[in-house]
Design an enzyme around this catalytic site. Structure first.
Site, PDB file in Angstrom:
ATOM      1  N   GLU A 197       0.837  -1.210   0.000  1.00 29.05           N
ATOM      2  CA  GLU A 197       0.000   0.000   0.000  1.00 29.05           C
ATOM      3  C   GLU A 197       0.873   1.262   0.000  1.00 29.05           C
ATOM      4  O   GLU A 197       0.754   2.122   0.874  1.00 29.05           O
ATOM      5  CB  GLU A 197      -0.990  -0.015   1.185  1.00 29.05           C
ATOM      6  CG  GLU A 197      -1.946  -1.175   1.095  1.00 29.05           C
ATOM      7  CD  GLU A 197      -3.171  -1.092   2.011  1.00 29.05           C
ATOM      8  OE1 GLU A 197      -3.239  -0.195   2.863  1.00 29.05           O
ATOM      9  OE2 GLU A 197      -4.070  -1.936   1.835  1.00 29.05           O
ATOM     10  N   GLU A 321      -4.983  -8.743  -0.288  1.00 28.12           N
ATOM     11  CA  GLU A 321      -5.786  -8.393   0.897  1.00 28.12           C
ATOM     12  C   GLU A 321      -7.234  -8.266   0.468  1.00 28.12           C
ATOM     13  O   GLU A 321      -7.563  -7.414  -0.370  1.00 28.12           O
ATOM     14  CB  GLU A 321      -5.301  -7.089   1.545  1.00 28.12           C
ATOM     15  CG  GLU A 321      -3.995  -7.262   2.305  1.00 28.12           C
ATOM     16  CD  GLU A 321      -3.575  -6.027   3.092  1.00 28.12           C
ATOM     17  OE1 GLU A 321      -4.449  -5.269   3.550  1.00 28.12           O
ATOM     18  OE2 GLU A 321      -2.352  -5.848   3.242  1.00 28.12           O
TER      19      GLU A 321
HETATM   20  O1  AHR Z   1      -5.181  -5.923   6.955  1.00 28.81           O
HETATM   21  C1  AHR Z   1      -5.116  -4.757   7.708  1.00 28.81           C
HETATM   22  C2  AHR Z   1      -4.439  -3.622   6.966  1.00 28.81           C
HETATM   23  O2  AHR Z   1      -5.235  -3.254   5.876  1.00 28.81           O
HETATM   24  C3  AHR Z   1      -3.106  -3.916   6.350  1.00 28.81           C
HETATM   25  O3  AHR Z   1      -2.072  -3.781   7.250  1.00 28.81           O
HETATM   26  C4  AHR Z   1      -3.006  -2.888   5.269  1.00 28.81           C
HETATM   27  O4  AHR Z   1      -2.216  -3.319   4.189  1.00 28.81           O
HETATM   28  C5  AHR Z   1      -4.444  -2.637   4.892  1.00 28.81           C
HETATM   29  O5  AHR Z   1      -4.736  -1.288   4.842  1.00 28.81           O
END
Ligand code: AHR
Length: 519
Positions: A197, A321
């Protein structure tokens, strides 16, 4: 226990939830003779971050714990992960990855540096779970490690040395340091994320700036021996199509193997008031479902951009994710992201996995967030107690699709709308053929009230035998608790009938079903 659709329909009692639609039939065509792409087992990947009680408590209890463990990691979770054929595990974050300095987590545990986990609750991270502990766990699990490097606050040198420390077999400062720390042979680590990110917690970079940084990091992350790295570009946040365009345009194809995509399912769409994991009404249920279906639009649109630069689909879309994100459970640390997991989460998981299957040409990997005690977890723990969530059971039921050939389907079903006017389909499905030539079809009925009669033609296949499994419950907000850990599990389901190549099945309201057709 066997579940009969008729009995289920009678048993469903929804409290405040009311009928959403009247449609109760759908048509499905499975093209058994048109399979082309393999559903990568890596779509069933997982993610464990140094966040809340995921690593510490959830996985790592230490060798001296009274909780049964293998090399310090909970035995109950190791066994349950083996049961679902865990293909890969992403670590150490997440946002944590861009603050993590791997050298703090090697060597004797008592002398490891401590740090503040500023992203997640401001707690002290004592680095007792580091590179060796993680890679040893992956070996015990028989799973592929997927390590995310630090681009946000690290350096090219730091990441390059991490690759050398782990994977180099010869004489070198890093390989020798690994040996001093007790590991003679290198580990094999194929999957490397180059930052996380980086449009946000990973450095707040612009797409153009990050692409330049990526090229430097990727250059010095070397292949040692036959350990060929699969390098994943830190990709877009949800629908940031500009970011994807820049990653595809500015980073040469030879320097990247995959581009990541992150998207979470929020019931309300409001980060300040996301909604409760267990207390929600019909409207909030259906806005969760439309949010889950958004993944299909995201993959379709990002794939179209990737296709422009990579017609042969060599670059993977890595959805590393995904999952539900609710308000934390009352009374828990807001920085720990601990939430319950209901039948709604099982429906969301089924929808996502079906979408990933149907995009098997482009989606090479996906990682649900996260493994234990965080967000849409597969496991919750409380001291020595551990429970498997409804989401775990979906991964268990769907594992038959791993490395199977995706079969294209045609689905005619009702298109419905949530209160915000966003569309979802009553039924969502996918199908695959395994290496023995048998077919598995997974179907989600997200309708809260209506069973759906499905008539299904299987082109190019005559089945001799049919069997099925189901995940459902009386109420959509039912969940597994430490008092009742098996409220929601996988049941045998006898609602599917086959005659030649015609399958008929009534899918109960709010259920996830997998049907096996044997030759
Ligand atoms: O999964 C929780 C968080 O969500 C992670 O650390 C990040 O990559 C995302 O914003």
């Amino acid at each position: 226990m066997r579940i009969h659709s008729y009995l289920l329909a009678a048993a469903v009692s929804l409290g405040t939830l009311s009928t959403a639609a009247a449609q109760s039939s759908a048509e499905l065509t499975v093209n058994a003779d048109k399979g082309e792409y393999t559903i990568s087992k890596h779509i069933y990947g997982h993610f464990a971050e140094h966040l809340g009680r995921c690593i510490y408590d959830g996985l790592w209890v230490g060798e001296n714990s009274s909780i049964p463990n293998i090399n310090g990691v909970r035995t109950d979770i190791i066994e349950a992960l083996k049961d679902i054929n865990i293909p890969n595990l992403r670590w150490p974050g997440g946002c944590f990855a861009d603050e993590y300095h791997w050298m703090d987590g090697i060597g004797p545990r008592e002398s490891r540096a401590k740090m503040i986990n500023t992203h997640w609750g401001g707690v002290v991270e004592d680095n007792s779970f580091g590179t060796h502990e993680f890679l040893n766990l992956c070996e015990v699990l028989g799973t592929e490690p997927y390590i995310c490097g630090n681009v946000g606050s690290g350096s090219v040198e730091e990441m390059s040395k991490w690759v050398e420390y782990i994977t180099f077999d010869g004489e070198s400062p890093m390989a020798n340091l690994r040996r001093e720390n007790g590991r003679e042979e290198p580990w094999r680590v194929k999957y490397w994320g180059v930052g996380n990110e980086n449009w946000g917690c990973g450095g707040n970079m612009t797409a153009e700036y990050y692409a330049g940084e990526y090229r430097r990091y990727a250059t010095y992350s070397r292949n040692y021996g036959d350990n060929k790295l699969y390098k994943v570009v830190g990709g877009p946040n949800s629908g940031d199509y500009h970011w994807m365009e820049v990653m595809m345009k500015d980073i040469p194809t030879g320097q990247k193997n995959g581009v990541s995509l992150h998207n979470y399912t929020l019931p309300t769409g409001n980060w300040n008031k996301k909604g409760s994991s267990t207390e929600f009404d019909e409207n909030e249920y259906y806005t969760t479902i439309t949010s889950a279906f958004y993944m299909d639009e995201l993959i379709t649109k990002h794939s179209a951009i990737m296709d422009k630069y990579d017609r042969n689909k060599r670059i993977g879309l890595i959805v590393d994710e995904w999952g539900t994100w609710y308000d934390v459970e009352p009374g828990t640390n807001p920085g720990f992201l601990y939430q319950q997991n209901t039948l709604r989460d099982a429906i969301v998981a089924g929808i996502h996995l079906n979408i990933f299957h149907n995009h098997a040409d482009r989606v090479h990997m996906a990682n649900i967030a996260q493994l234990v005690n965080v967000l849409q977890a597969l496991f919750l723990t409380d001291g020595e107690k551990m429970l498997k969530t409804p989401t775990y059971h979906v991964f268990d039921m769907f594992k038959v699709h791993q490395e199977a050939t995706m079969l294209p389907i045609y689905l005619k079903t009702e298109h419905l709308k949530d209160v915000k006017g966003r569309e979802y389909t009553q039924i969502n499905a996918s199908a695959s053929m395994d290496k023995d030539g048998n077919i598995n079809i997974s179907i989600v009925n997200s309708d809260l009230k209506n069973d759906v009669d499905i008539s299904c033609a299987i082109n190019g296949f005559n089945a001799k035998k049919v069997s099925a499994k189901i995940i459902t419950s009386e109420k959509i907000n039912d969940y597994n608790s430490f008092e009742n850990p098996e409220k929601i599990v996988v049941y045998d389901f006898d609602g599917a009938k086959i005659k030649g190549n015609k399958l008929s099945v009534k899918i109960p309201a709010m259920s996830v079903v997998t049907i096996a057709l044997n030759k």
